[in-house]
Design a protein around this motif. Structure first.
Motif, PDB file in Angstrom:
ATOM      1  N   ASN A  90       0.844  -1.185   0.000  1.00 54.06           N
ATOM      2  CA  ASN A  90       0.000   0.000   0.000  1.00 54.06           C
ATOM      3  C   ASN A  90       0.884   1.242   0.000  1.00 54.06           C
ATOM      4  O   ASN A  90       1.751   1.403   0.847  1.00 54.06           O
ATOM      5  N   ASP A 139      -5.354   4.318  -1.698  1.00 51.61           N
ATOM      6  CA  ASP A 139      -5.732   3.145  -2.492  1.00 51.61           C
ATOM      7  C   ASP A 139      -4.856   2.986  -3.728  1.00 51.61           C
ATOM      8  O   ASP A 139      -5.313   2.593  -4.798  1.00 51.61           O
ATOM      9  N   ARG A 140      -3.587   3.306  -3.581  1.00 54.98           N
ATOM     10  CA  ARG A 140      -2.616   3.066  -4.650  1.00 54.98           C
ATOM     11  C   ARG A 140      -1.633   2.038  -4.135  1.00 54.98           C
ATOM     12  O   ARG A 140      -1.000   2.217  -3.103  1.00 54.98           O
ATOM     13  N   TRP A 141      -1.530   0.960  -4.882  1.00 55.01           N
ATOM     14  CA  TRP A 141      -0.709  -0.174  -4.471  1.00 55.01           C
ATOM     15  C   TRP A 141       0.416  -0.384  -5.479  1.00 55.01           C
ATOM     16  O   TRP A 141       0.231  -0.192  -6.676  1.00 55.01           O
ATOM     17  N   ASN A 154      -4.996   0.047  -8.235  1.00 59.51           N
ATOM     18  CA  ASN A 154      -5.889  -0.258  -7.125  1.00 59.51           C
ATOM     19  C   ASN A 154      -5.488  -1.643  -6.611  1.00 59.51           C
ATOM     20  O   ASN A 154      -4.730  -2.378  -7.259  1.00 59.51           O
ATOM     21  N   ARG A 155      -5.973  -2.009  -5.439  1.00 55.02           N
ATOM     22  CA  ARG A 155      -5.536  -3.251  -4.801  1.00 55.02           C
ATOM     23  C   ARG A 155      -5.821  -4.478  -5.654  1.00 55.02           C
ATOM     24  O   ARG A 155      -4.961  -5.362  -5.821  1.00 55.02           O
TER      25      ARG A 155
END
Length: 109
Positions: A36, A40-42, A77-78
């Motif tokens: 992470n 919400d940027r992975w 996103n995840r």
């Protein structure tokens, strides 16, 4: 007077993705992390390298050199990050052996 404590929160900050089971001695070298990076940027990372949307690895830049374009290519996103990591995990090569080779070598038939 009783003081109220705020509730504790739990945040998942990293997933480990590998084709090898957790108890396999070779797992650490055949693992990709999905980390992470906030909002919400992975990132899909392995040995200080990040994967882009094309499945290519590049060295992760220091924060001051991460332009928006680079971030857009290397942050997901995840769900997307996990899918990329699952796609790449079997293909990791260490000392000429893929993760699949390592899996087959340590599993009994």
């Amino acid at each position: 007077m009783t003081s109220q404590r705020p509730p504790a929160t739990v945040t998942i900050t990293r997933y480990e993705v590998s084709v090898l089971p957790e108890d396999d001695i070779n797992r650490s070298v055949f693992t990709i992390n999905v980390e992470n990076r906030g909002n919400d940027r992975w990132a899909v990372v392995r040995h200080q390298q990040c994967m882009n949307a094309k499945g290519e690895w590049s060295w992760e830049r220091v924060p001051s050199e991460r332009e928006d374009e680079w971030l857009d290519e290397h942050r997901f996103n995840r769900a997307t990050a996990l899918e990329l990591a699952k796609w790449a995990a079997p293909q990791i090569v260490v000392n000429g052996h893929t993760a699949i080779d390592a899996y087959r070598r340590t599993r009994t038939a």
